[in-house]
Design an enzyme around this catalytic site. Structure first.
Site, PDB file in Angstrom:
ATOM      1  N   GLN A 406       0.818  -1.098  -0.061  1.00 20.10           N
ATOM      2  CA  GLN A 406       0.172   0.090  -0.079  1.00 20.10           C
ATOM      3  C   GLN A 406       0.928   1.159  -0.251  1.00 20.10           C
ATOM      4  OE1 GLN A 406      -3.204  -0.103  -0.432  1.00 20.10           O
ATOM      5  NE2 GLN A 406      -3.375   1.912  -0.346  1.00 20.10           N
ATOM      6  N   ALA A 427      -5.665   5.022  -0.842  1.00 20.59           N
ATOM      7  CA  ALA A 427      -5.438   5.442   0.972  1.00 20.59           C
ATOM      8  C   ALA A 427      -4.123   5.333   1.309  1.00 20.59           C
ATOM      9  CB  ALA A 427      -6.313   4.376   1.580  1.00 20.59           C
ATOM     10  N   SER A 432      -5.789   1.531   4.638  1.00 21.11           N
ATOM     11  CA  SER A 432      -6.506   1.200   3.408  1.00 21.11           C
ATOM     12  C   SER A 432      -7.342  -0.197   3.877  1.00 21.11           C
ATOM     13  CB  SER A 432      -5.539   0.672   2.699  1.00 21.11           C
ATOM     14  OG  SER A 432      -5.922  -0.235   1.543  1.00 21.11           O
ATOM     15  N   ASP A 441     -11.200  -4.886  -5.532  1.00 23.40           N
ATOM     16  CA  ASP A 441     -11.497  -4.219  -6.941  1.00 23.40           C
ATOM     17  C   ASP A 441     -11.702  -5.328  -7.953  1.00 23.40           C
ATOM     18  OD1 ASP A 441     -10.805  -1.819  -5.227  1.00 23.40           O
ATOM     19  OD2 ASP A 441      -8.755  -1.999  -5.810  1.00 23.40           O
ATOM     20  N   GLU A 486     -15.799   4.725  -6.834  1.00 21.40           N
ATOM     21  CA  GLU A 486     -15.230   3.727  -7.304  1.00 21.40           C
ATOM     22  C   GLU A 486     -15.983   2.434  -7.453  1.00 21.40           C
ATOM     23  OE1 GLU A 486     -11.771   2.529  -4.814  1.00 21.40           O
ATOM     24  OE2 GLU A 486     -10.979   4.624  -5.208  1.00 21.40           O
ATOM     25  N   HIS A 489     -15.039  -1.075  -6.300  1.00 22.44           N
ATOM     26  CA  HIS A 489     -14.469  -1.417  -4.984  1.00 22.44           C
ATOM     27  C   HIS A 489     -15.698  -1.879  -4.018  1.00 22.44           C
ATOM     28  CE1 HIS A 489     -11.678  -0.696  -1.430  1.00 22.44           C
ATOM     29  NE2 HIS A 489     -12.706  -0.769  -0.938  1.00 22.44           N
TER      30      HIS A 489
END
Length: 521
Positions: A406, A427, A432, A441, A486, A489
């Site tokens: 991340q 994030a 995250s 995702d 999004e 997501h």
């Protein structure tokens, strides 16, 4: 969240052994809901249940503050009257219609003109021949004025802080059922004020029930009451929190009650509980306070006990969720291993480098990412259902990410897009959802960012909740979630919460859990 991870190579991960994560406990108890379109309409819905024909007296109190209505609740019960909420400057149409239906002989305006204006008092004269105002220079004097007008004697009184509402809310039905007044005091004061001492003497009070711990009603006040009324005259009812205090109050007042209704309202706002206090007091039934989205274990024990045959939720789903009526137990929203964990720009993971128990979801995947083991199974089941529905191919573009991964993605996005833009898209490490393993995702036909307009995307919007997933970052929710929309997501929260989220029409976890918006760090 995920954008353009194709430049990165995700290291192979050793999958941890499977383990059984906790699921929220549920119980089968009959429940219904008393509610209206807003706090004013909810007070009307309660009034109609309490007074199907008419009410000789109606108390009219502000719906935008809690203090005045608290003392008015037991007073209304003692007077055999209803209590309705109003805006400070005008009587809402739904309340005006209820006043017309009730056809009272008397309306009692509670509070000064700053709380309920002269315009409201003037309008009230259209519905009753007598309109009086009971008020004082502050909430404490107003409360004493209400009590003096309603009670000539009071062998027992309930004492609560006037600085906050939870303890007093739960005490209203208890006091009402015993035809006892509720007195508000400045709870953090070191001693009992002279005006309250005088009132207790005038009422001939012999016993006082203090609600809440010493942090809300001081030991100095308790000592002052005991000195005034005599040894053994005071009892304190409290718990470790507002839910626990409501349990203690109800156990003392209604522990021997016959089987019947229990009213449940959120303990994190006041209008709905204010409205129902009179009804609960009239019927001598308990009012419990709850977390808005689940039932803590001690409360669940009460609601499944011998004295409760039906749970009556008070307020709409925005105030108290359906899971409360179903007596669904609480899972942590701070433990990163919990399917209900809330991760946003204000609530980071603790620890920031948390690693979940992982499993291979065994679905088409860009990088072979694992997910948290329950989420992995749910994703596989959801993909199989989508395939059977013939909506077209889907693949997992990004699942679990480590803290290091991340951090790499976030740094890359800052370098490519600038920090402000990057923080709307990705994030920071430690913040995250992907680090929990609960986020997926999803791409359609090899395209992630275009999934929203595809049959796969539309199928997910309509059906993901059935498999325990919610669309986490919807259009129009950036001010609450902190991220641009999004449509790819999806966040696993479990089927119990996902169904309630879907049926309640929620669009962000922030709203569902009743926590502040998180537009920024």
């Amino acid at each position: 969240m995920y954008r353009g991870i194709s430049a990165l190579i995700v290291a192979a991960l050793l999958l941890s052994s499977l383990w059984a994560s906790p699921q929220p406990a549920q119980a089968a108890v009959a429940y219904d809901r008393i509610s209206g379109a807003d706090r004013y309409a909810t007070s009307v819905a309660v009034s109609k249940l309490a007074f199907p024909k008419r009410a000789a007296t109606v108390y009219l109190a502000s719906g935008v503050n809690f203090a005045d209505a608290l003392s008015a609740g037991p007073a209304a019960v003692a007077a055999g009257g209803s209590m309705l909420l109003t805006t400070p400057k005008a009587i809402p149409a739904v309340v005006a219609a209820e006043l017309k239906r009730l056809a009272p002989d008397r309306i009692v305006i509670v509070g000064g003109t700053g709380a309920v204006s002269d315009a409201v008092a003037k309008a009230a004269r259209s519905y009753a021949p007598t309109v009086v105002r009971q008020s004082g220079v502050d909430r404490y004097e107003t409360g004493r004025a209400v009590v003096r007008a309603a009670f000539t004697t009071a062998p027992t009184v309930y004492i609560a802080t006037g600085a906050d509402y939870p303890d007093a809310l739960a005490a209203v039905p208890a006091a009402g059922a015993k035809r006892a007044p509720l007195l508000l005091v400045p709870g953090r004061s070191s001693k009992l004020d002279a005006a309250t001492q005088t009132l207790l003497r005038d009422l001939g009070t012999a016993n006082a029930v203090i609600v809440g711990g010493t942090g809300v009603v001081s030991s100095g006040i308790e000592k002052g009451i005991a000195a005034l009324l005599g040894a053994g005259s005071t009892k304190r009812l409290s718990g470790s929190d507002r839910v626990g205090t409501s349990i203690a109050i109800n156990a003392a007042a209604f522990g021997a009650a016959p089987r019947g209704d229990a009213y449940v309202a959120t303990g994190y706002n006041y209008p709905d509980a204010l409205a129902v206090g009179v009804l609960a007091g009239m019927r001598a039934r308990p009012l419990y306070l709850s977390v808005p989205y689940c039932v803590p274990a001690p409360l669940r024990t009460q609601l499944t006990g011998a004295t409760v045959s039906r749970v009556r939720l008070v307020g709409g789903v925005g105030a108290v969720r359906g899971l409360v009526g179903k007596l669904v137990g609480c899972l942590s929203i701070t433990n990163p291993a919990s399917g209900w964990v809330l991760v946003n720009k204000r609530t980071p993971l603790r620890p920031s480098t948390f690693t979940p128990t992982l499993a291979d979801p065994r679905v088409p995947s860009a990088w072979g990412d694992p997910m948290q083991k329950d989420a992995a199974y749910a994703l596989r089941t959801m993909f199989a259902a989508a395939s059977a529905a013939g909506v077209g191919s889907m693949s997992l573009q990004s699942g679990y990410r480590s803290y290091a991964t991340q951090a790499s993605i976030f740094s890359r996005d800052v370098e490519q897009n600038g920090r402000a833009a990057a923080e709307r898209l990705t994030a920071r490490p430690g913040y995250s959802e992907h680090q929990t393993g609960f986020a997926a995702d999803i791409s359609a036909n090899g395209c992630m960012e275009c999934i929203g307009g595809t049959p796969q995307g539309r199928w997910l919007v309509a059906n993901a909740w059935r498999y325990g997933f919610i669309l986490r970052y919807e259009s129009g929710q950036t001010g609450k979630t902190g991220y641009s929309p999004e449509p790819w997501h999806y966040r696993y929260v479990g089927t119990v919460l996902a169904r309630d989220y879907h049926e309640g029409g929620f669009h962000s976890l922030e709203d569902y859990f009743g926590v502040p918006a998180a537009p920024g760090y």
